[in-house]
Design a protein around this motif. Sequence first.
Motif, PDB file in Angstrom:
ATOM      1  N   ALA A  90       0.815  -1.208   0.000  1.00 19.12           N
ATOM      2  CA  ALA A  90       0.000   0.000   0.000  1.00 19.12           C
ATOM      3  C   ALA A  90       0.853   1.263   0.000  1.00 19.12           C
ATOM      4  O   ALA A  90       1.973   1.285   0.514  1.00 19.12           O
ATOM      5  N   GLY A 106       1.726   4.678   1.522  1.00 17.23           N
ATOM      6  CA  GLY A 106       1.594   5.161   2.892  1.00 17.23           C
ATOM      7  C   GLY A 106       1.112   6.592   2.975  1.00 17.23           C
ATOM      8  O   GLY A 106       0.941   7.282   1.982  1.00 17.23           O
ATOM      9  N   ASP A 110      -6.303   9.862  -4.069  1.00 10.28           N
ATOM     10  CA  ASP A 110      -5.971   8.534  -3.562  1.00 10.28           C
ATOM     11  C   ASP A 110      -6.974   7.528  -4.124  1.00 10.28           C
ATOM     12  O   ASP A 110      -8.188   7.685  -3.935  1.00 10.28           O
ATOM     13  N   VAL A 158      -8.376   3.938  -3.580  1.00 11.83           N
ATOM     14  CA  VAL A 158      -8.443   3.070  -2.413  1.00 11.83           C
ATOM     15  C   VAL A 158      -9.109   1.753  -2.812  1.00 11.83           C
ATOM     16  O   VAL A 158     -10.080   1.754  -3.573  1.00 11.83           O
ATOM     17  N   ALA A 175      -8.212  -8.278  -0.798  1.00  5.78           N
ATOM     18  CA  ALA A 175      -7.111  -7.429  -1.248  1.00  5.78           C
ATOM     19  C   ALA A 175      -7.075  -7.435  -2.767  1.00  5.78           C
ATOM     20  O   ALA A 175      -7.780  -8.211  -3.415  1.00  5.78           O
ATOM     21  N   SER A 200       1.195   1.169  -6.318  1.00  7.56           N
ATOM     22  CA  SER A 200       1.582  -0.057  -5.612  1.00  7.56           C
ATOM     23  C   SER A 200       1.923  -1.185  -6.573  1.00  7.56           C
ATOM     24  O   SER A 200       1.401  -1.258  -7.685  1.00  7.56           O
ATOM     25  N   VAL A 231      -2.376  -5.193  -1.854  1.00  7.57           N
ATOM     26  CA  VAL A 231      -2.899  -4.012  -1.156  1.00  7.57           C
ATOM     27  C   VAL A 231      -4.261  -4.381  -0.579  1.00  7.57           C
ATOM     28  O   VAL A 231      -5.188  -4.729  -1.319  1.00  7.57           O
ATOM     29  N   GLY A 234      -9.389  -0.990   1.790  1.00  5.99           N
ATOM     30  CA  GLY A 234      -9.304   0.258   2.545  1.00  5.99           C
ATOM     31  C   GLY A 234      -7.952   0.932   2.439  1.00  5.99           C
ATOM     32  O   GLY A 234      -7.773   2.046   2.931  1.00  5.99           O
ATOM     33  N   LYS A 235      -6.995   0.274   1.788  1.00  4.62           N
ATOM     34  CA  LYS A 235      -5.659   0.849   1.639  1.00  4.62           C
ATOM     35  C   LYS A 235      -5.521   1.517   0.274  1.00  4.62           C
ATOM     36  O   LYS A 235      -6.238   1.193  -0.675  1.00  4.62           O
ATOM     37  N   CYS A 236      -4.542   2.403   0.196  1.00  9.40           N
ATOM     38  CA  CYS A 236      -4.320   3.187  -1.015  1.00  9.40           C
ATOM     39  C   CYS A 236      -3.369   2.467  -1.969  1.00  9.40           C
ATOM     40  O   CYS A 236      -2.282   2.052  -1.565  1.00  9.40           O
ATOM     41  N   SER A 237      -3.782   2.331  -3.233  1.00 12.36           N
ATOM     42  CA  SER A 237      -2.930   1.692  -4.247  1.00 12.36           C
ATOM     43  C   SER A 237      -2.377   2.681  -5.260  1.00 12.36           C
ATOM     44  O   SER A 237      -1.495   2.339  -6.042  1.00 12.36           O
ATOM     45  N   ARG A 281      -1.552   7.050  -5.613  1.00 11.96           N
ATOM     46  CA  ARG A 281      -1.683   8.457  -5.197  1.00 11.96           C
ATOM     47  C   ARG A 281      -1.092   9.342  -6.287  1.00 11.96           C
ATOM     48  O   ARG A 281       0.041   9.119  -6.716  1.00 11.96           O
TER      49      ARG A 281
END
Lengths: 126, 126, 77, 77
Positions: free
Chosen positions: A11, A13, A30, A32, A44, A79, A83, A86-89, A91
């Motif tokens: 992910a 950060g 972002d 997500v 995931a 990424s 991932v 709820g996580k960012c892949s 940005r």
Amino acid sequence: MSVEIHIVEGAVGVETTAAAPGAGAVLVFDGVVRGVEEGRDLAALEYEVYEPMASQQLGALAADVVRSHGLMGLRCIHSRGRVGVGKCSLRVTICSAHRAEALAGMGEFIDRLKRDVPIWKKPIWV
Amino acid sequence: MSVEIHIVEGAVGVETTAAAPGAGAVLVFDGVVRGVEEGRDLAALEYEVYEPMASQQLGALAADVVRSHGLMGLRCIHSRGRVGVGKCSLRVTICSAHRAEALAGMGEFIDRLKRDVPIWKKPIWV
Amino acid sequence: MLLFGPAAIAVGRERVMLRVDAEATCEQVLIAMGACEPKLGPFVASGRLAVNHAFAPSDQVVREGDEVALIAMVSGG
Amino acid sequence: MLLFGPAAIAVGRERVMLRVDAEATCEQVLIAMGACEPKLGPFVASGRLAVNHAFAPSDQVVREGDEVALIAMVSGG
């Protein structure tokens, strides 16, 4: 004008962004990982990145969008690997003089990324 | 859907944003005070905010944009008083399922903010 | 009547007193304001009245005790 | 020839061997690939070839030692 491309493991950060000197607008997108795909629960996404082509394509695309929209800078972090939900892949951070070109450039950059950059995601179901 | 409006004294600070559950896109716009206006060097902008009307207008505008674009949430933080060059005077954070509605909603929210919300800025020259 | 931003700067103060008829509408108040303070002309032309913190339609009647503000040339963001 | 994502899943491996003429163009390589691996049909139809990490025009000749990849149905972001 500046362009930065990073492919990171897992992910993307949390980070803080300093505006480029003279910028009036900083726009951060972002992407997500969502918990449901095609009606099924997802654990995931697993990203496969064809390097060095992906970074080269992202760099050329970023430079093109910066030039055509008159941006002050564009940074992209994507990424590779797993991932979680709820996580960012992805940005994308754009600095520009005014908001209009930041919004237009953001839309174009992400549209073209999804069409022209050799990255694939695979769902990991719960 | 959720809407948050905050008027803060001075510059908008750094913060981290948690994505709303289920959101696939988080878009953050920072409006930053630029160092030159009308060809002259600026030290700061001084924001005058007519309250409670400004907060009420921002809240109604946010709710309208959230509804019409199908967003999951919109948060707006706007400065009152003095904001120095390079500092943030406006932050708008949008959570949505996909990027398209976040970008469209962001553009509309800021356009209407600049037209319909009783806030005025005054240049403080160097 | 409350003034803000460039309108307040133009007349050098943040409120102006205005005498209007008992049943004056917002439109009539705006016209009276432009006549009483010619420097407010461009602000009256481009602005809107807010009554009690909400934009008011031009036919709304202003009553005693209402908080009336000229919202013109806003520049937030 | 390198495969990725759903194309690699469709044929069950991440590279396929292909015998083509010495002066074959990218277009001829794509046609040969579809004929040799029918499961790649939809990917060949919608995808593009990359030669040495850059998208290649259909008339580019593929040479021995080139890294050739089928870029199809990308899904980054």
